[in-house]
Scaffold this active site. Structure first.
Site, PDB file in Angstrom:
ATOM      1  N   HIS A 151       0.934  -1.193   0.064  1.00 40.38           N
ATOM      2  CA  HIS A 151       0.047  -0.025   0.055  1.00 40.38           C
ATOM      3  C   HIS A 151       0.786   1.124  -0.199  1.00 40.38           C
ATOM      4  O   HIS A 151       2.070   1.281  -0.294  1.00 40.38           O
ATOM      5  CB  HIS A 151      -0.866  -0.093   1.265  1.00 40.38           C
ATOM      6  N   GLU A 206      -2.429   0.614   7.663  1.00 48.55           N
ATOM      7  CA  GLU A 206      -1.732  -0.613   7.347  1.00 48.55           C
ATOM      8  C   GLU A 206      -0.488   0.140   6.449  1.00 48.55           C
ATOM      9  O   GLU A 206       0.661  -0.426   6.610  1.00 48.55           O
ATOM     10  CB  GLU A 206      -2.514  -1.404   6.278  1.00 48.55           C
ATOM     11  N   HIS A 210       2.626  -6.891   4.721  1.00 47.21           N
ATOM     12  CA  HIS A 210       1.286  -6.307   4.837  1.00 47.21           C
ATOM     13  C   HIS A 210       0.795  -6.554   6.449  1.00 47.21           C
ATOM     14  O   HIS A 210       1.385  -7.427   7.119  1.00 47.21           O
ATOM     15  CB  HIS A 210       0.383  -7.195   3.922  1.00 47.21           C
ATOM     16  N   GLU A 258       1.099 -11.380   6.119  1.00 52.10           N
ATOM     17  CA  GLU A 258       0.285 -10.756   6.919  1.00 52.10           C
ATOM     18  C   GLU A 258       0.489 -10.594   8.368  1.00 52.10           C
ATOM     19  O   GLU A 258       0.550 -11.904   9.194  1.00 52.10           O
ATOM     20  CB  GLU A 258      -1.144 -11.622   6.714  1.00 52.10           C
TER      21      GLU A 258
END
Length: 191
Positions: A10, A24, A79, A143
């Site tokens: 992102h 995030e 992430h 993650e």
């Protein structure tokens, strides 16, 4: 010299997941920059590049192109999860060769075994994410806990936790590439 491409997910106009006062994109970048710093200081035989080193938007296509053009040996896309769960998980593309499977196992175990008590191991999974599918080298997407889970968010807010996570990644990457710490005895910070 081994080449690691770190992709903090992102960024810029794409905040990623939101929750508990956290974004995030900021967490991804913080963990990635900590990892970059450790590798630069401790493992000079690992060359490292980032898809971004500040809060800017980089498209998925650009991330893939940067990794492919550089000829990285491994892509690590960082992430933070969301959606009501808790814990840590890793992804590779289902079409990846045995090397990718083995490298992901090394990295995943290094994090789970050293990150601290109470972190749920959600497992090693496959997905069709662009960064995994379109890169021409082994690629792993992680993650790191759930931004919308209260206990996970408490951990993610702690700089010491993010540092420990980056150290786990550095140790895993060093094992993957057979790299030795510059001083020969880098130790993980224990929780």
């Amino acid at each position: 010299m081994a080449k690691l491409f770190i992709d903090p997910g992102h960024g810029g106009r794409d905040p990623g997941a939101l929750g508990n006062g956290l974004l995030e994109k900021d967490l991804n970048l913080d963990i990635a920059m900590r990892l970059f710093s450790i590798l630069q200081q401790e493992y000079p035989e690992i060359e490292v590049r980032l898809s971004r080193d500040k809060d800017v938007f980089v498209s998925l296509g650009e991330r893939v192109a940067l990794a492919n053009q550089w000829g990285a040996d491994l892509v690590l896309s960082i992430h933070v999860n969301a959606g009501g769960g808790t814990g840590y998980e890793t992804y590779i593309h289902r079409s990846m060769p045995a090397t990718t499977v083995r490298w992901r196992q090394i990295l995943h175990r290094e994090v789970i075994n050293n990150i601290g008590q109470g972190i749920k191991d959600r497992g090693m999974k496959t997905a069709n994410f662009a960064i995994l599918r379109q890169t021409r080298m082994p690629a792993i997407l992680t993650e790191n806990l759930f931004i919308d889970h209260p206990e996970d968010a408490i951990r993610l807010k702690e700089a010491s936790f993010r540092q420990r996570l980056a150290e786990c990644y550095a140790a895993g990457v060093a094992k993957i590439f057979g790299a030795k710490s510059d001083d020969g005895n880098h130790q993980l910070t224990r929780p």
